[in-house]
Scaffold this active site. Sequence first.
Site, PDB file in Angstrom:
ATOM      1  N   LYS A  13       0.828  -1.213   0.000  1.00  0.00           N
ATOM      2  CA  LYS A  13       0.000   0.000   0.000  1.00  0.00           C
ATOM      3  C   LYS A  13       0.861   1.261   0.000  1.00  0.00           C
ATOM      4  O   LYS A  13       0.600   2.199  -0.737  1.00  0.00           O
ATOM      5  CB  LYS A  13      -0.927   0.044   1.240  1.00  0.00           C
ATOM      6  CG  LYS A  13      -1.892  -1.123   1.339  1.00  0.00           C
ATOM      7  CD  LYS A  13      -2.843  -0.941   2.517  1.00  0.00           C
ATOM      8  CE  LYS A  13      -2.163  -0.968   3.886  1.00  0.00           C
ATOM      9  NZ  LYS A  13      -1.631  -2.291   4.254  1.00  0.00           N
ATOM     10  N   ARG A  88      -9.545   0.631   8.691  1.00  0.00           N
ATOM     11  CA  ARG A  88      -9.086  -0.736   8.943  1.00  0.00           C
ATOM     12  C   ARG A  88     -10.124  -1.566   9.673  1.00  0.00           C
ATOM     13  O   ARG A  88      -9.870  -2.743   9.954  1.00  0.00           O
ATOM     14  CB  ARG A  88      -7.845  -0.672   9.808  1.00  0.00           C
ATOM     15  CG  ARG A  88      -6.578  -1.227   9.152  1.00  0.00           C
ATOM     16  CD  ARG A  88      -5.525  -1.032  10.170  1.00  0.00           C
ATOM     17  NE  ARG A  88      -4.277  -1.664  10.013  1.00  0.00           N
ATOM     18  CZ  ARG A  88      -3.209  -1.117   9.441  1.00  0.00           C
ATOM     19  NH1 ARG A  88      -3.292   0.023   8.822  1.00  0.00           N
ATOM     20  NH2 ARG A  88      -2.060  -1.736   9.493  1.00  0.00           N
ATOM     21  N   ARG A 127      11.509  -6.950   5.725  1.00  0.00           N
ATOM     22  CA  ARG A 127      11.326  -5.510   5.541  1.00  0.00           C
ATOM     23  C   ARG A 127      12.105  -4.738   6.607  1.00  0.00           C
ATOM     24  O   ARG A 127      12.178  -5.149   7.758  1.00  0.00           O
ATOM     25  CB  ARG A 127       9.835  -5.172   5.647  1.00  0.00           C
ATOM     26  CG  ARG A 127       9.536  -3.706   5.476  1.00  0.00           C
ATOM     27  CD  ARG A 127       8.109  -3.479   5.035  1.00  0.00           C
ATOM     28  NE  ARG A 127       7.180  -3.363   6.149  1.00  0.00           N
ATOM     29  CZ  ARG A 127       5.890  -3.069   5.993  1.00  0.00           C
ATOM     30  NH1 ARG A 127       5.375  -2.907   4.780  1.00  0.00           N
ATOM     31  NH2 ARG A 127       5.107  -2.984   7.032  1.00  0.00           N
ATOM     32  N   ARG A 162      11.116  -2.949  12.449  1.00  0.00           N
ATOM     33  CA  ARG A 162      10.088  -2.393  13.324  1.00  0.00           C
ATOM     34  C   ARG A 162       9.786  -3.347  14.467  1.00  0.00           C
ATOM     35  O   ARG A 162       9.895  -4.557  14.315  1.00  0.00           O
ATOM     36  CB  ARG A 162       8.803  -2.155  12.518  1.00  0.00           C
ATOM     37  CG  ARG A 162       8.768  -0.813  11.839  1.00  0.00           C
ATOM     38  CD  ARG A 162       7.686  -0.698  10.793  1.00  0.00           C
ATOM     39  NE  ARG A 162       6.392  -1.235  11.192  1.00  0.00           N
ATOM     40  CZ  ARG A 162       5.318  -1.229  10.399  1.00  0.00           C
ATOM     41  NH1 ARG A 162       5.387  -0.704   9.184  1.00  0.00           N
ATOM     42  NH2 ARG A 162       4.177  -1.740  10.807  1.00  0.00           N
ATOM     43  N   ARG A 173      -0.586  -9.685  13.274  1.00  0.00           N
ATOM     44  CA  ARG A 173      -1.108  -8.606  12.420  1.00  0.00           C
ATOM     45  C   ARG A 173      -1.901  -9.172  11.250  1.00  0.00           C
ATOM     46  O   ARG A 173      -2.921  -8.615  10.854  1.00  0.00           O
ATOM     47  CB  ARG A 173       0.039  -7.740  11.890  1.00  0.00           C
ATOM     48  CG  ARG A 173       0.400  -6.606  12.849  1.00  0.00           C
ATOM     49  CD  ARG A 173       1.773  -6.069  12.581  1.00  0.00           C
ATOM     50  NE  ARG A 173       1.905  -5.389  11.314  1.00  0.00           N
ATOM     51  CZ  ARG A 173       3.045  -5.288  10.640  1.00  0.00           C
ATOM     52  NH1 ARG A 173       4.145  -5.836  11.119  1.00  0.00           N
ATOM     53  NH2 ARG A 173       3.087  -4.649   9.506  1.00  0.00           N
TER      54      ARG A 173
HETATM   55  P1  ADP Z   1       1.157  -2.365   8.162  1.00  0.00           P
HETATM   56  O1  ADP Z   1       0.216  -1.944   7.055  1.00  0.00           O
HETATM   57  O2  ADP Z   1       2.472  -2.792   7.676  1.00  0.00           O
HETATM   58  O3  ADP Z   1       0.528  -3.259   9.174  1.00  0.00           O
HETATM   59  P2  ADP Z   1       0.945   0.267   9.330  1.00  0.00           P
HETATM   60  O4  ADP Z   1       2.141   1.124   9.298  1.00  0.00           O
HETATM   61  O5  ADP Z   1      -0.201   0.591   8.439  1.00  0.00           O
HETATM   62  O6  ADP Z   1       1.519  -1.160   9.050  1.00  0.00           O
HETATM   63  O7  ADP Z   1       0.372   0.162  10.811  1.00  0.00           O
HETATM   64  C1  ADP Z   1       1.182  -0.168  11.909  1.00  0.00           C
HETATM   65  C2  ADP Z   1       0.329  -0.298  13.165  1.00  0.00           C
HETATM   66  O8  ADP Z   1      -0.310   0.966  13.435  1.00  0.00           O
HETATM   67  C3  ADP Z   1      -0.827  -1.285  13.068  1.00  0.00           C
HETATM   68  O9  ADP Z   1      -0.426  -2.596  13.364  1.00  0.00           O
HETATM   69  C4  ADP Z   1      -1.778  -0.726  14.121  1.00  0.00           C
HETATM   70  O10 ADP Z   1      -1.358  -1.032  15.432  1.00  0.00           O
HETATM   71  C5  ADP Z   1      -1.633   0.775  13.938  1.00  0.00           C
HETATM   72  N1  ADP Z   1      -2.593   1.318  12.968  1.00  0.00           N
HETATM   73  C6  ADP Z   1      -2.298   1.924  11.779  1.00  0.00           C
HETATM   74  N2  ADP Z   1      -3.425   2.318  11.144  1.00  0.00           N
HETATM   75  C7  ADP Z   1      -4.466   1.946  11.936  1.00  0.00           C
HETATM   76  C8  ADP Z   1      -5.882   2.052  11.823  1.00  0.00           C
HETATM   77  N3  ADP Z   1      -6.476   2.635  10.763  1.00  0.00           N
HETATM   78  N4  ADP Z   1      -6.633   1.548  12.847  1.00  0.00           N
HETATM   79  C9  ADP Z   1      -6.069   0.982  13.910  1.00  0.00           C
HETATM   80  N5  ADP Z   1      -4.745   0.841  14.076  1.00  0.00           N
HETATM   81  C10 ADP Z   1      -3.943   1.318  13.107  1.00  0.00           C
END
Ligand code: ADP
Length: 215
Positions: A13, A88, A127, A162, A173
């Site tokens: 994404k 999400r 990653r 990370r 996740r």
């Molecule tokens: P990835 O898509 O690689 O899982 P992100 O950088 O999008 O990683 O998100 C990292 C973390 O941030 C998620 O695992 C969650 O804990 C939090 N997070 C990000 N966006 C949201 C969202 N829209 N709702 C809830 N938690 C979120």
Amino acid sequence: MKIILLGAPGAGKGTVAKMLTKLDGSVQISTGDILRGAVQAGSELGKEAKGYMDRGDLVPDSLIMGIMGQRLLEDDCKKGFLLDGFPRTIPQAEALKALLTKLGIKLDMVVNIDVPRDVIFDRLCTRRTCENSACQAIYNIKSMPSKKEGICDKCGSAIVQRADETEEAIAHRLDTYNQKTAPLAGFYEKEGLLKTITGTSSDVVVAGVKKELGI
Ligand code: ADP
Ligand code: ZN
């Protein structure tokens, strides 16, 4: 363009969003980047979010809607935006729908990037991310290493794994994604906005979006 990017963690994404911003100056809005920035800055938001993020759990919807309610009002969104990692959950999607209606904004499409789970798992384990919160460039030790090991090409900061990219947190996740986020495809299908693109290449995804938008 006003687009939501859906897809599992590691589906690409962020990469696709960055490529699309170059086409018309739309901004990438990544809730993950915003949250990691807040954690690094040690702000109240960061303190609240950190535990959830390290475990690979979602941050509560109320926190996320607080962030996005403000972010979408900023001037740079007028040109267009690519939502990366938001919404999400179904409640976030419903709250976003209400917010966009209130602001008089219409989405162009929701792109569902569909990548096989084994590819995703492998990608996330390899990653690496630049630890500078203003940069957060992404590398991959197998497919896209930095020029100098452990050092960001763009800003010279350290490149790190990370906290939520241990095998255990990654598995969690992906489960969370399947339970809470995958149902959004059905939600946007009903809204007539969904376009699913299967494939592991970001170029293919970007080409699909361009074709759909006629640009
Ligand atoms: P990835 O898509 O690689 O899982 P992100 O950088 O999008 O990683 O998100 C990292 C973390 O941030 C998620 O695992 C969650 O804990 C939090 N997070 C990000 N966006 C949201 C969202 N829209 N709702 C809830 N938690 C979120
Ligand atoms: Zn960097």
